[in-house]
Design a protein around this motif. Structure first.
Motif, PDB file in Angstrom:
ATOM      1  N   ARG A  35       0.830  -1.208   0.000  1.00  0.00           N
ATOM      2  CA  ARG A  35       0.000   0.000   0.000  1.00  0.00           C
ATOM      3  C   ARG A  35       0.864   1.257   0.000  1.00  0.00           C
ATOM      4  O   ARG A  35       0.636   2.189  -0.770  1.00  0.00           O
ATOM      5  N   VAL A  36       1.895   1.273   0.833  1.00  0.00           N
ATOM      6  CA  VAL A  36       2.810   2.417   0.894  1.00  0.00           C
ATOM      7  C   VAL A  36       3.540   2.583  -0.436  1.00  0.00           C
ATOM      8  O   VAL A  36       3.737   3.698  -0.927  1.00  0.00           O
ATOM      9  N   LYS A  37       3.894   1.461  -1.042  1.00  0.00           N
ATOM     10  CA  LYS A  37       4.594   1.490  -2.331  1.00  0.00           C
ATOM     11  C   LYS A  37       3.718   2.095  -3.423  1.00  0.00           C
ATOM     12  O   LYS A  37       4.177   2.934  -4.199  1.00  0.00           O
ATOM     13  N   VAL A  38       2.452   1.706  -3.477  1.00  0.00           N
ATOM     14  CA  VAL A  38       1.531   2.248  -4.479  1.00  0.00           C
ATOM     15  C   VAL A  38       1.322   3.745  -4.266  1.00  0.00           C
ATOM     16  O   VAL A  38       1.317   4.525  -5.222  1.00  0.00           O
ATOM     17  N   GLU A  39       1.160   4.165  -3.003  1.00  0.00           N
ATOM     18  CA  GLU A  39       0.995   5.589  -2.705  1.00  0.00           C
ATOM     19  C   GLU A  39       2.231   6.373  -3.123  1.00  0.00           C
ATOM     20  O   GLU A  39       2.131   7.447  -3.718  1.00  0.00           O
ATOM     21  N   ALA A  40       3.402   5.839  -2.826  1.00  0.00           N
ATOM     22  CA  ALA A  40       4.653   6.525  -3.165  1.00  0.00           C
ATOM     23  C   ALA A  40       4.844   6.608  -4.672  1.00  0.00           C
ATOM     24  O   ALA A  40       5.293   7.644  -5.188  1.00  0.00           O
ATOM     25  N   LEU A  41       4.492   5.553  -5.394  1.00  0.00           N
ATOM     26  CA  LEU A  41       4.610   5.591  -6.856  1.00  0.00           C
ATOM     27  C   LEU A  41       3.672   6.632  -7.454  1.00  0.00           C
ATOM     28  O   LEU A  41       4.031   7.319  -8.417  1.00  0.00           O
ATOM     29  N   GLY A  42       2.485   6.773  -6.894  1.00  0.00           N
ATOM     30  CA  GLY A  42       1.558   7.798  -7.368  1.00  0.00           C
ATOM     31  C   GLY A  42       2.092   9.199  -7.144  1.00  0.00           C
ATOM     32  O   GLY A  42       1.999  10.065  -8.023  1.00  0.00           O
ATOM     33  N   ILE A  43       2.669   9.428  -5.980  1.00  0.00           N
ATOM     34  CA  ILE A  43       3.245  10.744  -5.685  1.00  0.00           C
ATOM     35  C   ILE A  43       4.440  11.014  -6.586  1.00  0.00           C
ATOM     36  O   ILE A  43       4.602  12.121  -7.117  1.00  0.00           O
ATOM     37  N   LEU A  44       5.294  10.019  -6.787  1.00  0.00           N
ATOM     38  CA  LEU A  44       6.446  10.189  -7.668  1.00  0.00           C
ATOM     39  C   LEU A  44       6.016  10.464  -9.100  1.00  0.00           C
ATOM     40  O   LEU A  44       6.640  11.268  -9.794  1.00  0.00           O
ATOM     41  N   ALA A  45       4.950   9.816  -9.554  1.00  0.00           N
ATOM     42  CA  ALA A  45       4.470  10.039 -10.922  1.00  0.00           C
ATOM     43  C   ALA A  45       4.073  11.489 -11.123  1.00  0.00           C
ATOM     44  O   ALA A  45       4.411  12.103 -12.146  1.00  0.00           O
ATOM     45  N   VAL A  46       3.390  12.056 -10.154  1.00  0.00           N
ATOM     46  CA  VAL A  46       2.976  13.449 -10.263  1.00  0.00           C
ATOM     47  C   VAL A  46       4.184  14.369 -10.120  1.00  0.00           C
ATOM     48  O   VAL A  46       4.328  15.343 -10.861  1.00  0.00           O
ATOM     49  N   ALA A  47       5.068  14.064  -9.181  1.00  0.00           N
ATOM     50  CA  ALA A  47       6.244  14.904  -8.955  1.00  0.00           C
ATOM     51  C   ALA A  47       7.189  14.888 -10.158  1.00  0.00           C
ATOM     52  O   ALA A  47       7.794  15.907 -10.494  1.00  0.00           O
ATOM     53  N   LEU A  48       7.314  13.735 -10.812  1.00  0.00           N
ATOM     54  CA  LEU A  48       8.189  13.620 -11.981  1.00  0.00           C
ATOM     55  C   LEU A  48       7.482  14.000 -13.283  1.00  0.00           C
ATOM     56  O   LEU A  48       8.094  14.007 -14.342  1.00  0.00           O
ATOM     57  N   LYS A  49       6.183  14.273 -13.180  1.00  0.00           N
ATOM     58  CA  LYS A  49       5.351  14.665 -14.324  1.00  0.00           C
ATOM     59  C   LYS A  49       5.332  13.594 -15.415  1.00  0.00           C
ATOM     60  O   LYS A  49       5.458  13.892 -16.596  1.00  0.00           O
ATOM     61  N   ILE A  50       5.169  12.351 -14.996  1.00  0.00           N
ATOM     62  CA  ILE A  50       5.089  11.262 -15.969  1.00  0.00           C
ATOM     63  C   ILE A  50       3.828  10.429 -15.767  1.00  0.00           C
ATOM     64  O   ILE A  50       3.755   9.285 -16.195  1.00  0.00           O
ATOM     65  N   GLU A  51       2.817  11.017 -15.127  1.00  0.00           N
ATOM     66  CA  GLU A  51       1.574  10.272 -14.938  1.00  0.00           C
ATOM     67  C   GLU A  51       0.901  10.061 -16.292  1.00  0.00           C
ATOM     68  O   GLU A  51       0.990  10.891 -17.186  1.00  0.00           O
ATOM     69  N   GLN A  52       0.266   8.923 -16.416  1.00  0.00           N
ATOM     70  CA  GLN A  52      -0.408   8.541 -17.658  1.00  0.00           C
ATOM     71  C   GLN A  52      -1.915   8.630 -17.427  1.00  0.00           C
ATOM     72  O   GLN A  52      -2.425   8.034 -16.488  1.00  0.00           O
ATOM     73  N   TYR A  53      -2.600   9.333 -18.294  1.00  0.00           N
ATOM     74  CA  TYR A  53      -4.039   9.508 -18.137  1.00  0.00           C
ATOM     75  C   TYR A  53      -4.796   8.505 -18.980  1.00  0.00           C
ATOM     76  O   TYR A  53      -4.330   8.074 -20.026  1.00  0.00           O
ATOM     77  N   GLN A  54      -5.980   8.170 -18.522  1.00  0.00           N
ATOM     78  CA  GLN A  54      -6.841   7.263 -19.269  1.00  0.00           C
ATOM     79  C   GLN A  54      -7.382   7.997 -20.490  1.00  0.00           C
ATOM     80  O   GLN A  54      -7.681   9.184 -20.421  1.00  0.00           O
ATOM     81  N   THR A  55      -7.482   7.275 -21.580  1.00  0.00           N
ATOM     82  CA  THR A  55      -8.055   7.877 -22.774  1.00  0.00           C
ATOM     83  C   THR A  55      -9.531   7.521 -22.812  1.00  0.00           C
ATOM     84  O   THR A  55      -9.922   6.379 -22.579  1.00  0.00           O
ATOM     85  N   ILE A  56     -10.330   8.519 -23.105  1.00  0.00           N
ATOM     86  CA  ILE A  56     -11.768   8.314 -23.193  1.00  0.00           C
ATOM     87  C   ILE A  56     -12.109   8.167 -24.662  1.00  0.00           C
ATOM     88  O   ILE A  56     -11.922   9.082 -25.459  1.00  0.00           O
ATOM     89  N   GLU A  57     -12.569   6.989 -25.011  1.00  0.00           N
ATOM     90  CA  GLU A  57     -12.924   6.732 -26.397  1.00  0.00           C
ATOM     91  C   GLU A  57     -14.427   6.880 -26.554  1.00  0.00           C
ATOM     92  O   GLU A  57     -15.201   6.227 -25.857  1.00  0.00           O
ATOM     93  N   HIS A  58     -14.800   7.759 -27.457  1.00  0.00           N
ATOM     94  CA  HIS A  58     -16.216   7.982 -27.708  1.00  0.00           C
ATOM     95  C   HIS A  58     -16.707   6.987 -28.747  1.00  0.00           C
ATOM     96  O   HIS A  58     -15.974   6.576 -29.636  1.00  0.00           O
ATOM     97  N   ASP A  59     -17.970   6.641 -28.642  1.00  0.00           N
ATOM     98  CA  ASP A  59     -18.588   5.764 -29.625  1.00  0.00           C
ATOM     99  C   ASP A  59     -18.850   6.591 -30.880  1.00  0.00           C
ATOM    100  O   ASP A  59     -19.715   7.462 -30.885  1.00  0.00           O
ATOM    101  N   LYS A  60     -18.074   6.339 -31.916  1.00  0.00           N
ATOM    102  CA  LYS A  60     -18.173   7.147 -33.128  1.00  0.00           C
ATOM    103  C   LYS A  60     -19.479   6.906 -33.870  1.00  0.00           C
ATOM    104  O   LYS A  60     -19.949   7.762 -34.608  1.00  0.00           O
ATOM    105  N   SER A  61     -20.092   5.762 -33.669  1.00  0.00           N
ATOM    106  CA  SER A  61     -21.348   5.488 -34.371  1.00  0.00           C
ATOM    107  C   SER A  61     -22.471   6.370 -33.846  1.00  0.00           C
ATOM    108  O   SER A  61     -23.435   6.635 -34.548  1.00  0.00           O
TER     109      SER A  61
END
Length: 167
Positions: A132-158
């Protein structure tokens, strides 16, 4: 026992559409690159062939290949990039709590490569708490290092397409 201090950065992570798996992989790759740089230093590229000083006619594109120059530029740029990454990781680790910093240090930056359950036993915390501590720390590091990956929202083109009948 004192009151547990909640990191304000952790609270803002829950509202962002972050792809946790891709972010974790990006942070782990970043930390692995820094670990290798700290462990063995920077390995420079060298030219395989010594360039001749005689002029040679080129093809009609007039493009000149400069492999020695390209290698020299890569060496300078890559070394500066690795030094900047190392400094940035140090600054980001400074923002973590002491437990989070130790978990990241043991998991990713130390040379031993211990399993997580061994590190958790040595730190006298449960394996679940360690993860749990590891996951929290990785999340903070991702934001601090500016390398967080965002989910892509795919719209239904039809839903947006419209067919017109011509008659």
């Amino acid at each position: 026992m004192g009151k547990r201090r909640k990191n304000t950065l952790q609270l803002s992570l829950n509202i962002l559409p972050i792809d946790e798996r891709a972010t974790r992989l990006a942070v782990e790759e970043y930390l692995e690159e820094v670990r290798q740089y700290r462990q063995i230093g920077f390995v420079r590229r060298e030219a395989a062939i010594t360039q001749a000083y005689s002029y040679r006619e080129h093809q009609s594109t007039n493009a000149i290949s400069k492999p020695t120059e390209n290698i020299a530029l890569w060496n300078v740029d890559k070394e500066a990039e690795l030094q900047a990454k190392d400094r940035l990781v140090e600054m980001a680790l400074g923002k973590l709590s002491s437990t989070q910093r130790e978990v990241i240090q043991r998991s990713y930056l130390d040379n031993e490569g211990e399993y997580d359950f061994v590190s958790s036993i040595q730190m006298s915390i449960s394996d679940r708490t360690y993860r749990r501590v590891k996951v929290e720390a990785l999340g903070i590091l991702a934001v601090a290092l500016k390398i967080e990956q965002y989910q892509t929202i795919e719209h239904d083109k039809s839903a947006y397409s419209c067919e017109w009948e011509v008659g």
